[in-house]
Design a protein around this motif. Structure first.
Motif, PDB file in Angstrom:
ATOM      1  N   MET A   1       0.940  -1.067  -0.027  1.00  0.00           N
ATOM      2  CA  MET A   1       0.026   0.076  -0.042  1.00  0.00           C
ATOM      3  C   MET A   1       0.784   1.475  -0.129  1.00  0.00           C
ATOM      4  SD  MET A   1      -2.900  -0.474  -0.632  1.00  0.00           S
ATOM      5  CE  MET A   1      -3.884  -1.671  -0.880  1.00  0.00           C
ATOM      6  N   PHE A   2       2.425   1.409   0.636  1.00  0.00           N
ATOM      7  CA  PHE A   2       2.784   2.005   0.159  1.00  0.00           C
ATOM      8  C   PHE A   2       3.137   3.091  -0.947  1.00  0.00           C
ATOM      9  CE2 PHE A   2       6.886   4.042   0.163  1.00  0.00           C
ATOM     10  CZ  PHE A   2       7.197   5.057   0.879  1.00  0.00           C
ATOM     11  N   VAL A   3       3.138   2.457  -1.988  1.00  0.00           N
ATOM     12  CA  VAL A   3       2.767   2.931  -3.452  1.00  0.00           C
ATOM     13  C   VAL A   3       2.232   3.357  -3.752  1.00  0.00           C
ATOM     14  CG1 VAL A   3       3.358   2.187  -6.177  1.00  0.00           C
ATOM     15  CG2 VAL A   3       4.751   0.816  -4.142  1.00  0.00           C
ATOM     16  N   VAL A   4       0.725   3.162  -4.098  1.00  0.00           N
ATOM     17  CA  VAL A   4      -0.679   3.573  -3.796  1.00  0.00           C
ATOM     18  C   VAL A   4      -0.443   5.082  -2.847  1.00  0.00           C
ATOM     19  CG1 VAL A   4      -2.762   3.292  -3.279  1.00  0.00           C
ATOM     20  CG2 VAL A   4      -2.087   1.120  -3.611  1.00  0.00           C
ATOM     21  N   ALA A   5      -0.293   5.078  -1.417  1.00  0.00           N
ATOM     22  CA  ALA A   5      -0.362   5.753  -1.011  1.00  0.00           C
ATOM     23  C   ALA A   5       0.843   6.979  -1.339  1.00  0.00           C
ATOM     24  CB  ALA A   5       0.570   5.723   0.447  1.00  0.00           C
ATOM     25  N   LEU A   6       1.984   6.821  -2.078  1.00  0.00           N
ATOM     26  CA  LEU A   6       3.261   7.939  -2.242  1.00  0.00           C
ATOM     27  C   LEU A   6       2.317   8.158  -4.059  1.00  0.00           C
ATOM     28  CD1 LEU A   6       5.905   8.390  -2.619  1.00  0.00           C
ATOM     29  CD2 LEU A   6       6.831   6.464  -3.955  1.00  0.00           C
ATOM     30  N   ILE A   7       1.767   7.726  -4.858  1.00  0.00           N
ATOM     31  CA  ILE A   7       0.611   7.991  -5.937  1.00  0.00           C
ATOM     32  C   ILE A   7      -0.245   9.121  -5.838  1.00  0.00           C
ATOM     33  CG2 ILE A   7      -0.463   7.581  -7.856  1.00  0.00           C
ATOM     34  CD1 ILE A   7       1.383   4.988  -7.724  1.00  0.00           C
ATOM     35  N   LEU A   8      -0.554   9.073  -4.173  1.00  0.00           N
ATOM     36  CA  LEU A   8      -1.720  10.085  -4.124  1.00  0.00           C
ATOM     37  C   LEU A   8      -1.237  11.178  -3.725  1.00  0.00           C
ATOM     38  CD1 LEU A   8      -4.283   6.857  -2.887  1.00  0.00           C
ATOM     39  CD2 LEU A   8      -4.215   8.596  -4.197  1.00  0.00           C
ATOM     40  N   PHE A   9       0.183  11.022  -2.799  1.00  0.00           N
ATOM     41  CA  PHE A   9       0.909  12.272  -1.965  1.00  0.00           C
ATOM     42  C   PHE A   9       1.462  13.141  -3.416  1.00  0.00           C
ATOM     43  CE2 PHE A   9       1.706  10.016   1.871  1.00  0.00           C
ATOM     44  CZ  PHE A   9       0.260   9.853   2.388  1.00  0.00           C
ATOM     45  N   VAL A  10       1.955  12.286  -4.474  1.00  0.00           N
ATOM     46  CA  VAL A  10       2.613  12.886  -5.945  1.00  0.00           C
ATOM     47  C   VAL A  10       1.232  13.835  -6.217  1.00  0.00           C
ATOM     48  CG1 VAL A  10       3.840  12.973  -7.531  1.00  0.00           C
ATOM     49  CG2 VAL A  10       4.395  11.549  -6.523  1.00  0.00           C
ATOM     50  N   LEU A  11       0.101  13.063  -6.736  1.00  0.00           N
ATOM     51  CA  LEU A  11      -1.187  13.321  -7.003  1.00  0.00           C
ATOM     52  C   LEU A  11      -1.799  14.945  -6.625  1.00  0.00           C
ATOM     53  CD1 LEU A  11      -3.179  10.505  -8.865  1.00  0.00           C
ATOM     54  CD2 LEU A  11      -1.960  12.361  -9.982  1.00  0.00           C
ATOM     55  N   ALA A  12      -1.456  14.994  -4.811  1.00  0.00           N
ATOM     56  CA  ALA A  12      -2.271  15.798  -4.348  1.00  0.00           C
ATOM     57  C   ALA A  12      -0.587  16.548  -4.024  1.00  0.00           C
ATOM     58  CB  ALA A  12      -2.674  14.979  -2.524  1.00  0.00           C
ATOM     59  N   ALA A  13       0.428  16.705  -4.537  1.00  0.00           N
ATOM     60  CA  ALA A  13       0.686  17.850  -4.179  1.00  0.00           C
ATOM     61  C   ALA A  13       1.240  18.214  -5.061  1.00  0.00           C
ATOM     62  CB  ALA A  13       2.914  17.055  -4.214  1.00  0.00           C
ATOM     63  N   ILE A  14       0.585  17.854  -6.721  1.00  0.00           N
ATOM     64  CA  ILE A  14       0.194  18.591  -7.799  1.00  0.00           C
ATOM     65  C   ILE A  14      -0.842  19.429  -7.961  1.00  0.00           C
ATOM     66  CG2 ILE A  14      -0.168  18.198 -10.441  1.00  0.00           C
ATOM     67  CD1 ILE A  14       1.586  15.836 -10.166  1.00  0.00           C
ATOM     68  N   VAL A  70      -2.802   9.194   3.516  1.00  0.00           N
ATOM     69  CA  VAL A  70      -2.565   8.892   5.027  1.00  0.00           C
ATOM     70  C   VAL A  70      -3.412   7.599   5.854  1.00  0.00           C
ATOM     71  CG1 VAL A  70      -3.137  10.009   6.968  1.00  0.00           C
ATOM     72  CG2 VAL A  70      -2.428  10.738   5.648  1.00  0.00           C
ATOM     73  N   VAL A  71      -4.466   7.479   4.612  1.00  0.00           N
ATOM     74  CA  VAL A  71      -5.339   6.010   5.374  1.00  0.00           C
ATOM     75  C   VAL A  71      -4.592   5.194   4.509  1.00  0.00           C
ATOM     76  CG1 VAL A  71      -7.897   4.951   5.048  1.00  0.00           C
ATOM     77  CG2 VAL A  71      -8.099   7.777   5.671  1.00  0.00           C
ATOM     78  N   ALA A  72      -4.405   5.050   3.118  1.00  0.00           N
ATOM     79  CA  ALA A  72      -3.520   4.467   2.883  1.00  0.00           C
ATOM     80  C   ALA A  72      -2.592   3.602   3.267  1.00  0.00           C
ATOM     81  CB  ALA A  72      -3.276   4.848   1.138  1.00  0.00           C
ATOM     82  N   VAL A  73      -2.182   4.563   4.002  1.00  0.00           N
ATOM     83  CA  VAL A  73      -0.285   3.998   5.369  1.00  0.00           C
ATOM     84  C   VAL A  73      -0.905   3.591   6.426  1.00  0.00           C
ATOM     85  CG1 VAL A  73       1.551   4.897   6.255  1.00  0.00           C
ATOM     86  CG2 VAL A  73       1.186   5.656   3.767  1.00  0.00           C
ATOM     87  N   ALA A  74      -1.788   4.112   6.911  1.00  0.00           N
ATOM     88  CA  ALA A  74      -2.321   3.954   8.279  1.00  0.00           C
ATOM     89  C   ALA A  74      -3.313   3.166   8.780  1.00  0.00           C
ATOM     90  CB  ALA A  74      -2.351   5.817   9.238  1.00  0.00           C
ATOM     91  N   ALA A  75      -4.048   2.623   7.639  1.00  0.00           N
ATOM     92  CA  ALA A  75      -5.053   1.416   7.614  1.00  0.00           C
ATOM     93  C   ALA A  75      -4.641   0.216   7.257  1.00  0.00           C
ATOM     94  CB  ALA A  75      -6.456   1.603   6.937  1.00  0.00           C
ATOM     95  N   SER A  76      -4.947  -0.998   7.991  1.00  0.00           N
ATOM     96  CA  SER A  76      -5.087  -2.057   7.535  1.00  0.00           C
ATOM     97  C   SER A  76      -6.453  -3.399   6.281  1.00  0.00           C
ATOM     98  CB  SER A  76      -4.788  -2.750   8.587  1.00  0.00           C
ATOM     99  OG  SER A  76      -5.361  -3.126   9.418  1.00  0.00           O
ATOM    100  N   GLY A  77      -6.062  -3.936   5.892  1.00  0.00           N
ATOM    101  CA  GLY A  77      -7.334  -4.559   5.571  1.00  0.00           C
ATOM    102  C   GLY A  77      -8.473  -3.555   4.267  1.00  0.00           C
ATOM    103  N   ILE A  78      -9.296  -4.250   5.183  1.00  0.00           N
ATOM    104  CA  ILE A  78     -10.664  -3.607   2.988  1.00  0.00           C
ATOM    105  C   ILE A  78     -10.277  -1.633   3.253  1.00  0.00           C
ATOM    106  CG2 ILE A  78     -12.747  -3.682   4.485  1.00  0.00           C
ATOM    107  CD1 ILE A  78     -11.926  -4.618   0.998  1.00  0.00           C
ATOM    108  N   ALA A  79     -10.238  -1.112   3.947  1.00  0.00           N
ATOM    109  CA  ALA A  79     -10.156   0.454   4.230  1.00  0.00           C
ATOM    110  C   ALA A  79      -8.658   0.784   3.489  1.00  0.00           C
ATOM    111  CB  ALA A  79     -10.260   1.027   5.415  1.00  0.00           C
TER     112      ALA A  79
END
Length: 136
Positions: A1-14, A70-79
Protein backbone atom coordinates in the motif's frame (compact mmCIF):
# COMPACT_ATOMS: atom_id res chain seq x y z
CA UNK A 1 0.00 0.00 0.00
CA UNK A 2 3.02 2.27 0.29
CA UNK A 3 3.20 2.68 -3.50
CA UNK A 4 -0.49 3.59 -3.71
CA UNK A 5 -0.07 6.13 -0.90
CA UNK A 6 2.99 7.60 -2.61
CA UNK A 7 1.07 8.03 -5.88
CA UNK A 8 -1.79 9.73 -4.01
CA UNK A 9 0.67 12.07 -2.24
CA UNK A 10 2.32 13.05 -5.54
CA UNK A 11 -1.07 13.71 -7.16
CA UNK A 12 -2.12 15.69 -4.08
CA UNK A 13 1.02 17.83 -4.25
CA UNK A 14 0.46 18.54 -7.95
CA UNK A 15 -3.18 19.50 -7.33
CA UNK A 16 -2.38 21.78 -4.38
CA UNK A 17 0.54 23.52 -6.08
CA UNK A 18 -1.50 24.01 -9.26
CA UNK A 19 -4.38 25.39 -7.18
CA UNK A 20 -2.19 27.82 -5.26
CA UNK A 21 -0.47 29.04 -8.43
CA UNK A 22 -3.85 29.39 -10.14
CA UNK A 23 -5.33 31.27 -7.20
CA UNK A 24 -2.46 33.76 -7.16
CA UNK A 25 -2.49 34.13 -10.95
CA UNK A 26 1.08 32.84 -11.25
CA UNK A 27 0.33 29.60 -13.10
CA UNK A 28 1.98 29.98 -16.50
CA UNK A 29 -0.14 29.20 -19.55
CA UNK A 30 0.35 25.56 -20.49
CA UNK A 31 -1.47 22.49 -21.78
CA UNK A 32 -0.67 20.17 -18.86
CA UNK A 33 -1.54 21.74 -15.51
CA UNK A 34 -4.60 23.69 -14.46
CA UNK A 35 -7.65 24.25 -16.62
CA UNK A 36 -6.56 23.65 -20.19
CA UNK A 37 -9.78 23.57 -22.15
CA UNK A 38 -9.81 25.08 -25.63
CA UNK A 39 -11.66 28.14 -24.34
CA UNK A 40 -9.19 28.67 -21.49
CA UNK A 41 -6.22 28.49 -23.84
CA UNK A 42 -7.58 31.13 -26.25
CA UNK A 43 -6.13 34.03 -24.29
CA UNK A 44 -3.98 34.71 -21.25
CA UNK A 45 -6.91 36.49 -19.59
CA UNK A 46 -9.15 33.44 -20.01
CA UNK A 47 -6.45 31.09 -18.70
CA UNK A 48 -5.83 33.18 -15.58
CA UNK A 49 -9.56 33.60 -14.85
CA UNK A 50 -10.31 29.91 -15.40
CA UNK A 51 -7.55 28.83 -13.06
CA UNK A 52 -8.52 31.35 -10.40
CA UNK A 53 -12.07 30.01 -10.42
CA UNK A 54 -10.94 26.36 -10.37
CA UNK A 55 -8.19 26.87 -7.75
CA UNK A 56 -10.27 26.17 -4.61
CA UNK A 57 -11.52 22.87 -6.01
CA UNK A 58 -7.98 21.94 -7.05
CA UNK A 59 -6.72 22.58 -3.53
CA UNK A 60 -9.68 20.66 -2.09
CA UNK A 61 -9.00 17.72 -4.41
CA UNK A 62 -5.37 17.74 -3.30
CA UNK A 63 -6.40 17.57 0.34
CA UNK A 64 -8.78 14.70 -0.41
CA UNK A 65 -6.03 12.81 -2.24
CA UNK A 66 -3.61 13.38 0.64
CA UNK A 67 -6.21 12.10 3.10
CA UNK A 68 -6.62 8.97 0.97
CA UNK A 69 -2.85 8.51 1.07
CA UNK A 70 -2.80 8.82 4.85
CA UNK A 71 -5.55 6.23 5.19
CA UNK A 72 -3.72 3.92 2.77
CA UNK A 73 -0.63 4.04 4.98
CA UNK A 74 -2.36 3.95 8.37
CA UNK A 75 -5.21 1.52 7.75
CA UNK A 76 -5.16 -2.17 7.18
CA UNK A 77 -7.55 -4.58 5.54
CA UNK A 78 -10.35 -3.42 3.29
CA UNK A 79 -10.10 0.23 4.39
CA UNK A 80 -6.55 0.41 3.01
CA UNK A 81 -7.90 -0.62 -0.40
CA UNK A 82 -11.23 1.21 -0.50
CA UNK A 83 -10.11 4.59 0.89
CA UNK A 84 -7.56 5.34 -1.86
CA UNK A 85 -10.03 4.36 -4.57
CA UNK A 86 -12.76 6.53 -3.07
CA UNK A 87 -10.32 9.43 -2.55
CA UNK A 88 -9.14 9.19 -6.14
CA UNK A 89 -12.70 9.13 -7.49
CA UNK A 90 -13.90 12.03 -5.37
CA UNK A 91 -10.71 13.96 -6.12
CA UNK A 92 -11.22 13.66 -9.88
CA UNK A 93 -14.90 14.59 -9.55
CA UNK A 94 -13.87 17.65 -7.55
CA UNK A 95 -11.36 18.66 -10.23
CA UNK A 96 -14.05 18.22 -12.87
CA UNK A 97 -16.44 20.44 -10.93
CA UNK A 98 -13.77 23.14 -10.81
CA UNK A 99 -13.14 22.85 -14.54
CA UNK A 100 -16.89 23.15 -15.18
CA UNK A 101 -17.13 26.26 -12.99
CA UNK A 102 -14.13 27.72 -14.82
CA UNK A 103 -15.73 27.06 -18.20
CA UNK A 104 -18.87 28.89 -17.08
CA UNK A 105 -16.80 31.80 -15.78
CA UNK A 106 -14.89 32.31 -19.02
CA UNK A 107 -17.97 31.87 -21.20
CA UNK A 108 -18.83 35.53 -20.61
CA UNK A 109 -15.49 36.82 -21.84
CA UNK A 110 -15.27 38.48 -25.24
CA UNK A 111 -14.39 36.03 -28.00
CA UNK A 112 -10.85 35.97 -29.33
CA UNK A 113 -10.11 38.13 -32.34
CA UNK A 114 -10.65 36.45 -35.67
CA UNK A 115 -7.75 35.96 -38.04
CA UNK A 116 -8.45 37.32 -41.50
CA UNK A 117 -10.85 39.94 -42.78
CA UNK A 118 -13.81 37.58 -43.10
CA UNK A 119 -13.04 35.18 -40.27
CA UNK A 120 -11.00 32.88 -42.52
CA UNK A 121 -14.26 31.38 -43.76
CA UNK A 122 -13.83 32.43 -47.37
CA UNK A 123 -16.33 29.90 -48.68
CA UNK A 124 -19.22 31.68 -46.99
CA UNK A 125 -18.12 35.25 -47.63
CA UNK A 126 -19.39 37.42 -50.48
CA UNK A 127 -15.80 38.64 -50.88
CA UNK A 128 -14.40 35.12 -51.41
CA UNK A 129 -12.33 36.15 -54.45
CA UNK A 130 -10.46 38.80 -52.45
CA UNK A 131 -10.37 37.02 -49.12
CA UNK A 132 -6.95 36.11 -47.78
CA UNK A 133 -6.19 35.29 -44.17
CA UNK A 134 -4.22 38.00 -42.44
CA UNK A 135 -0.52 37.38 -41.90
CA UNK A 136 0.35 36.41 -38.36
Amino acid sequence: MFVVALILFVLAAIAVVTGVLGLTGKLPGNRYFGVHTEEALRSEEAFVLANRVAAPTSIGAGLLLAAGGVVAVAASGIAAVVAPIVALGIGFLTLGAGANAAAQAIAGLAPAEEIGGCGSACGSCSLRDACEPAAR
